[in-house]
Design a protein around this motif. Structure first.
Motif, PDB file in Angstrom:
ATOM      1  N   SER A   1       0.675  -1.163  -0.108  1.00 38.30           N
ATOM      2  CA  SER A   1       0.305  -0.184  -0.112  1.00 38.30           C
ATOM      3  C   SER A   1       0.995   1.494  -0.163  1.00 38.30           C
ATOM      4  N   TRP A   2       0.463   2.167  -0.760  1.00 36.47           N
ATOM      5  CA  TRP A   2       0.916   3.958  -0.617  1.00 36.47           C
ATOM      6  C   TRP A   2       0.161   4.599  -0.601  1.00 36.47           C
ATOM      7  N   MET A   3       0.660   6.015  -0.317  1.00 33.50           N
ATOM      8  CA  MET A   3       0.100   7.200   0.099  1.00 33.50           C
ATOM      9  C   MET A   3       1.130   8.444  -0.207  1.00 33.50           C
ATOM     10  N   GLU A   4       0.440   9.119  -0.818  1.00 28.59           N
ATOM     11  CA  GLU A   4       1.631  10.489  -0.924  1.00 28.59           C
ATOM     12  C   GLU A   4       0.823  11.377  -0.455  1.00 28.59           C
ATOM     13  N   PRO A   5       0.890  12.474   0.406  1.00 29.07           N
ATOM     14  CA  PRO A   5       0.501  13.567   0.875  1.00 29.07           C
ATOM     15  C   PRO A   5       1.307  14.692  -0.223  1.00 29.07           C
TER      16      PRO A   5
END
Lengths: 436, 436
Positions: free
Chosen positions: A98-102
């Motif tokens: 999983s990944w998240m990018e702010p």
């Protein structure tokens, strides 16, 4: 073995997807299991497998699994444990994160990768019981993190309710604890819709006879299914440096699978073509499954002659084989130019059974030319992804107008207004703050 | 809008997959295109679209695409360019890499990830022409590295051969250069089997009417297809902190799509339930597509009351919605507990149209409860993987015995012999070397 020009050959076989009668029978079985649950399973098991069970006898007990260990030999056990470890290690490398990018404006985008919750695997009984396939189906699901993995397999026919001990041991080694003694279309229906004893799953995998295949197609949508595999195939791409004894043995190992299996050599060497053809005859003579292999070689086997390695590579890409062995002077020089192949075996010592049983990559592969667009079974087949979108107030104020413009060009006014009600309210707030 | 207990509601709609007559019509069209190529395309285009073309007119020219730019406004162009850049940036993060891992004994295992070679996308014409869907279908294929990307779309009916300029501009912005003026089942058949003008593809994507959907199912196997989408849906999970005006607007933006769309609020706040129900009525009144939205809300919409946020989360996981908006006091606290949802929108400013048009994640998502096992369209859908296996002489000598043991337990003697011929030959060599 026939030797022919490559241009005249096509690997693609017309596969039979069931008669109207078979389809109707399967639909009836599925409907009965949906309506009557366990009672239907017991009725069909008695009718088709000749085994009379109670509902309490559907689930294979821990004692039976333990007893199966007493019926298999140490050599098998050691080999399957090492194979399982290799398969696990290979599939571990397939895991996606999983990944998240702010963003500085408070926007957050991402993708969450999660395992399916519950998966069922059909394992055929009888002569087609392959412990290696048990590992190949279960381990990717396990590596993906699937919490509940279930096996269904028919009881032995002829009044015996027992299950092949090699299958039970392979399942146990793969970490499966929930096993049901039920086969055929009724088992697929139970996995898809659930019964009193068997809870429904999210996805059904595994090979089976025509009734199993039709039942999988019938329940698709209610649950996911793996692809319905066609007959197996191998293409060997070889130049004059290759050993005809090895190639013949490899072609025959594919041909013994079933009469519709296809074994093909593509070569630029006329000498090798002749030598392999002779060697196939020699080795065929004393094979236990010679009748099957003979029919496969006669009907779907071929030695295809090409003018150059380049032409050979083009032929391979057109055929898009399930298994490809490259036995040329420098296989690594060739591999980058192979566009379509399920699994690629490099060099003289990488005979297909190395991958069928032991090396680690999955042996459940795209058949019948589908390697143009499909891949081996893997961890990806047992996960799902959710996109994640968080827009901040600032981001929506900045981009809202563009979103409304696009929505209105599509005539979707309510889409535009979902943005607009927010912009208006926030602008009112802004004015209020300035005035306050 | 009806307010009801969550337990009585199911998002799943029975979708019509075509009458026997429609299926027969599609099979006839596909067969005619296979047999007659371009001539069949022209014939069906005249019959169904009322447009008479020459074969040379099937391909949309560069001049037409250029002219389309003159027919769209600057605001649209700027917005779609920014949307395309966002979509591209998001999908770039999905790319998987090929890998290879060598072992000290000369074994090499790996996985090669390669793009499909040629992909076709169906884009509907007429009222359902959505430039945003053009971006969402093409950009993942382009990011995957697909060399040839083709669009098919029907000519406008009523004697006009023109194509919606917004569609042409969106396609051009997504990098598509090969566009054909043909729609319906005949377009799908052309993509699958090829004609004189249209070369066949490896995979077909994109939505369409029932004939397009049936044709995709008919050609599946010859080529890959994307999943056949059901009607769209949104679930909003909200507590008392949420704004009923925003929620109502978001529910209606889903409901305006079509009469079978489903818009659902799940909430533990009776006050919010009532306020949203009232607000939906108020906002519905002056929507251009009010009739469609009204029918969707009446037939498939619901406000589901739950006792707690925990129960709400369980309901969401059971429904497995295509789109989920979380409007609770702390959405990030909730998101980790969502198991099944195609795309998740967090907080008050992340209204679904943000994701439909602009943010970057794909808007082509699993519908009808399939988010339990399926994911958004993405780069993975346009690649295929080949496993790579190289065993060295040393590795085969070391492990060959185990491979033979496993093959023989499955009754596959030719598999065992493919290893054995190598071991025997190599052992003979070893003896020769020792004696030499």
């Amino acid at each position: 073995m026939r030797i022919m020009a490559a241009s005249a050959f096509n690997l693609k076989r017309e596969v039979e997807y069931g008669s109207p009668e078979q389809n109707a029978a399967v639909r009836e079985i599925v409907a009965a299991v949906r309506a009557k649950g366990d009672a239907a399973l017991l009725e069909f098991t008695e009718r088709f497998d000749g085994v009379k069970l109670e509902a309490s006898g559907l689930k294979v007990t821990a004692e039976e699994i333990q007893a199966a260990y007493g019926q298999v030999d140490e050599e098998f056990l050691a080999a399957i444990r090492e194979a399982a470890a290799n398969i696990r290690a290979f599939h571990e490398k397939q895991k996606q994160k999983s990944w998240m990018e702010p963003s500085p404006d408070g926007t957050l985008l991402g993708q969450i990768v999660r395992p399916l919750r519950r998966v069922g695997v059909y394992v055929p009984g009888g002569k087609a019981a392959y412990p290696s396939s048990v590992l190949m189906n279960f381990i990717p699901a396990q590596v993906a993190g699937v919490a509940e993995i279930v096996m269904v397999t028919p009881p032995a026919t002829g009044g015996q309710a027992g299950i092949n001990p090699y299958i039970l041991v392979a399942a146990a080694e793969a970490g499966v604890k929930e096993i049901y003694r039920v086969g055929g279309a009724q088992a697929i229906a139970a996995l898809a819709y659930g019964t009193e004893t068997i809870a429904p799953v999210d996805k059904i995998c595994g090979p089976g006879n025509i009734y199993v295949a039709l039942a999988k197609r019938e329940v698709y949508g209610a649950v996911d299914i793996d692809s319905i595999a066609g007959p197996s195939e191998i293409v060997v791409l070889a130049d004059g440096s290759a050993d005809p004894v090895y190639i013949a043995a490899d072609l025959l190992s594919q041909a013994e699978h079933d009469e519709m299996a296809s074994a093909v050599l593509v070569t630029s060497s006329a000498g090798l073509a002749k030598a392999v053809s002779d060697e196939v005859e020699r080795q065929l003579a004393d094979l236990p499954r010679a009748a099957i292999a003979r029919k496969s070689i006669d009907d779907y086997g071929a030695i295809l002659t090409v003018d150059s390695l380049d032409e050979g590579i083009a032929v391979v890409n057109r055929l898009a084989p399930e298994h490809l062995e490259i036995m040329t002077a420098d296989p690594m020089e060739v591999v980058g130019r192979i566009e379509n192949a399920g699994a690629i075996f490099l060099g003289a010592y990488s005979t297909e059974p190395v991958g069928d049983y032991f090396a680690g990559p999955n042996h459940i592969l795209p058949t019948n030319g589908t390697a143009r667009f499909a891949s081996a079974l893997g961890v990806d087949d047992f996960v799902k992804k959710s996109s994640l979108i968080r827009y901040s107030r600032e981001a929506l104020l900045k981009h809202g107008g563009k979103i409304m413009a696009l929505a209105r060009r599509e005539g979707l006014e309510a889409h535009a207004r979902a943005v607009e009600v927010r912009l208006m309210k926030e602008q009112v707030k802004d004015i209020g703050m300035k005035e306050g």
